[in-house]
Design a protein around this motif. Structure first.
Motif, PDB file in Angstrom:
ATOM      1  N   HIS A  45      -2.063 -41.262 -17.390  1.00  0.00           N
ATOM      2  CA  HIS A  45      -2.546 -39.902 -17.664  1.00  0.00           C
ATOM      3  C   HIS A  45      -1.396 -39.017 -18.156  1.00  0.00           C
ATOM      4  N   ILE A  46      -0.232 -39.142 -17.532  1.00  0.00           N
ATOM      5  CA  ILE A  46       0.932 -38.354 -17.956  1.00  0.00           C
ATOM      6  C   ILE A  46       1.352 -38.751 -19.368  1.00  0.00           C
ATOM      7  N   PHE A  47       1.392 -40.051 -19.630  1.00  0.00           N
ATOM      8  CA  PHE A  47       1.772 -40.575 -20.942  1.00  0.00           C
ATOM      9  C   PHE A  47       0.848 -40.031 -22.034  1.00  0.00           C
ATOM     10  N   ASN A  48      -0.445 -39.951 -21.734  1.00  0.00           N
ATOM     11  CA  ASN A  48      -1.425 -39.494 -22.726  1.00  0.00           C
ATOM     12  C   ASN A  48      -1.538 -37.982 -22.815  1.00  0.00           C
ATOM     13  N   GLY A  49      -0.798 -37.268 -21.974  1.00  0.00           N
ATOM     14  CA  GLY A  49      -0.818 -35.812 -22.026  1.00  0.00           C
ATOM     15  C   GLY A  49      -1.949 -35.163 -21.275  1.00  0.00           C
ATOM     16  N   HIS A  50      -2.618 -35.931 -20.390  1.00  0.00           N
ATOM     17  CA  HIS A  50      -3.771 -35.401 -19.661  1.00  0.00           C
ATOM     18  C   HIS A  50      -3.396 -34.831 -18.299  1.00  0.00           C
ATOM     19  N   TYR A  51      -2.166 -35.045 -17.875  1.00  0.00           N
ATOM     20  CA  TYR A  51      -1.777 -34.649 -16.520  1.00  0.00           C
ATOM     21  C   TYR A  51      -0.291 -34.316 -16.519  1.00  0.00           C
ATOM     22  N   PHE A 261     -11.847 -39.950  -5.605  1.00  0.00           N
ATOM     23  CA  PHE A 261     -10.519 -40.562  -5.709  1.00  0.00           C
ATOM     24  C   PHE A 261      -9.963 -40.479  -7.130  1.00  0.00           C
ATOM     25  N   GLY A 262     -10.777 -40.808  -8.137  1.00  0.00           N
ATOM     26  CA  GLY A 262     -10.301 -40.801  -9.519  1.00  0.00           C
ATOM     27  C   GLY A 262      -9.965 -39.403 -10.012  1.00  0.00           C
ATOM     28  N   ILE A 263      -8.864 -39.285 -10.740  1.00  0.00           N
ATOM     29  CA  ILE A 263      -8.392 -37.991 -11.240  1.00  0.00           C
ATOM     30  C   ILE A 263      -9.070 -37.663 -12.570  1.00  0.00           C
ATOM     31  N   THR A 264      -9.652 -36.472 -12.655  1.00  0.00           N
ATOM     32  CA  THR A 264     -10.269 -35.990 -13.883  1.00  0.00           C
ATOM     33  C   THR A 264      -9.387 -34.905 -14.501  1.00  0.00           C
ATOM     34  N   PRO A 265      -9.680 -34.495 -15.727  1.00  0.00           N
ATOM     35  CA  PRO A 265      -8.955 -33.350 -16.288  1.00  0.00           C
ATOM     36  C   PRO A 265      -9.183 -32.104 -15.438  1.00  0.00           C
ATOM     37  N   PRO A 266      -8.249 -31.161 -15.449  1.00  0.00           N
ATOM     38  CA  PRO A 266      -8.409 -29.932 -14.663  1.00  0.00           C
ATOM     39  C   PRO A 266      -9.694 -29.199 -15.018  1.00  0.00           C
ATOM     40  N   GLY A 267     -10.349 -28.633 -14.006  1.00  0.00           N
ATOM     41  CA  GLY A 267     -11.535 -27.829 -14.233  1.00  0.00           C
ATOM     42  C   GLY A 267     -12.843 -28.588 -14.304  1.00  0.00           C
ATOM     43  N   GLU A 268     -12.805 -29.929 -14.257  1.00  0.00           N
ATOM     44  CA  GLU A 268     -14.038 -30.710 -14.298  1.00  0.00           C
ATOM     45  C   GLU A 268     -14.851 -30.466 -13.025  1.00  0.00           C
ATOM     46  N   THR A 269     -16.159 -30.284 -13.175  1.00  0.00           N
ATOM     47  CA  THR A 269     -17.033 -30.050 -12.030  1.00  0.00           C
ATOM     48  C   THR A 269     -18.254 -30.958 -12.117  1.00  0.00           C
ATOM     49  N   VAL A 270     -18.910 -31.154 -10.974  1.00  0.00           N
ATOM     50  CA  VAL A 270     -20.157 -31.903 -10.936  1.00  0.00           C
ATOM     51  C   VAL A 270     -21.181 -31.083 -10.158  1.00  0.00           C
TER      52      VAL A 270
END
Length: 344
Positions: A45-51, A261-270
């Motif tokens: 995620h860090i490598f891809n710029g998502h985290y 457990f799985g990390i989503t992009p910031p602000g994701e909601t369900v």
């Protein structure tokens, strides 16, 4: 040595191998000479710029082991040359959260390789209290798995798994595979895993899953059939996909539990059906990283061969090939874990 080699992520998808200063340690710290560092989903995620994009440039890497190269003047319990693994979660050590082994909620928390420079480098400086000494009987390849195993130890602890409880796991990648093995250790049954990759589903079956589903259209019917029409006691989302989180609630029985457990992009909601959750007494619990006792428990389990690790220790790249290692991950589904060999 005043200089060391480090893989610096300067921008998303771009590592630069640099000569940088060896970290200076304080009186309560140790300098660890890194031997092995695993590539984690968080690193991807860090490598891809998502985290953690705001932390770049950064030396990532947090699944690591090594030896003590230097110790601060106040450190007495660790000898130079001792092999260690490291709890990466650095809190203040004094607040309510730190005292209750909830370090990630500490107002001052930072994580090695995520919030500060980590172990895709020859040396890393850490507080001595976070170094866990180990013996010579366990290999570096397996030792570097301690942190991800600690994550699934903590997830199982948080979910309060009981004997004979049914579990659905979304994702058959490295952490999903470890979740399968952890669920077997605590007595869960049946264990159902879902992943689009047939290869990874096969590996999950070999690791102990009772059923592995690669066709999403078959998942709900399989879960109902294997749970007597009730739905799963526990569903673990280990991918970080909003739609899978939504589906998790649909697969859970009345009074069941969804493990976030799985990390989503910031602000994701369900969306959550409040009335249904109240009336059925459903629950959810978040968990993300092993810390404190979780690390010690993970090390004990690995030391006593409680996890199948062969598929986690096959792929190894030298530090100067780290860009290739990251870029080729998608082409190597058979490699559950890729490790960077940094020192012998």
């Amino acid at each position: 040595m005043s200089k060391m080699r480090a893989a610096v992520l300067t921008a998303p998808k771009r590592f630069e191998l640099r000569e940088v200063p060896v970290p200076i340690i304080g009186p309560e710290d140790v300098l660890v000479r890194v031997t092995r560092t695993g590539i984690c989903g968080t690193d991807i995620h860090i490598f891809n710029g998502h985290y953690a994009a705001d932390k770049l440039p950064l030396v990532p890497g947090h699944e690591f082991c090594g030896t003590i190269a230097e110790r601060g003047e106040n450190v007495r319990h660790l000898a130079v040359g001792a092999r260690v693994v490291v709890d990466i979660n650095i809190g203040c050590g004094n607040c309510f959260w730190c005292r209750h082994n909830e370090v990630l909620n500490c107002a001052e928390v930072t994580q090695i390789g995520i919030g500060r420079d980590g172990a895709f480098a020859e040396f890393v400086a850490i507080p001595a209290r976070l170094a866990i000494p180990v013996g010579a009987s366990i290999s570096d390849e397996i030792l570097a798995l301690t942190e991800p195993v600690a994550c699934v130890v903590r997830a199982a602890r948080k979910a309060r798994i009981s004997f004979g409880q049914s579990v659905v796991i979304f994702g058959a990648g490295p952490i999903g595979n470890l979740h399968v093995q952890m669920m077997r250790l605590v007595g869960a049954a049946p264990i159902i895993i879902a992943d689009l990759s047939a290869d990874r589903c096969r590996m999950a079956l070999e690791a102990g899953a009772d059923s592995a589903i690669s066709d999403p259209a078959e998942l709900k019917a399989t879960v109902l059939r294997m749970t007597g029409g009730l739905g799963a006691d526990i569903v673990i989302e280990s991918v970080g996909n909003r739609k899978l989180y939504e589906q998790a609630f649909d697969l859970t029985r009345r009074g069941g539990h969804v493990a976030f457990f799985g990390i989503t992009p910031p602000g994701e909601t369900v969306p959550i059906d409040i009335l249904r959750t109240v009336l059925e007494e459903g629950s959810l619990k978040g968990s993300v990283a092993g810390m404190g006792q979780d690390m010690y428990d993970a090390l004990t389990l690995l030391s006593h061969n409680r996890f199948r690790t062969d598929d986690f220790t096959k792929a190894s790249y030298p530090l100067d090939a780290i860009q290739e290692a990251f870029e080729s991950l998608g082409d190597r589904p058979q490699d559950l874990k890729t490790q960077i060999a940094i020192a012998a």
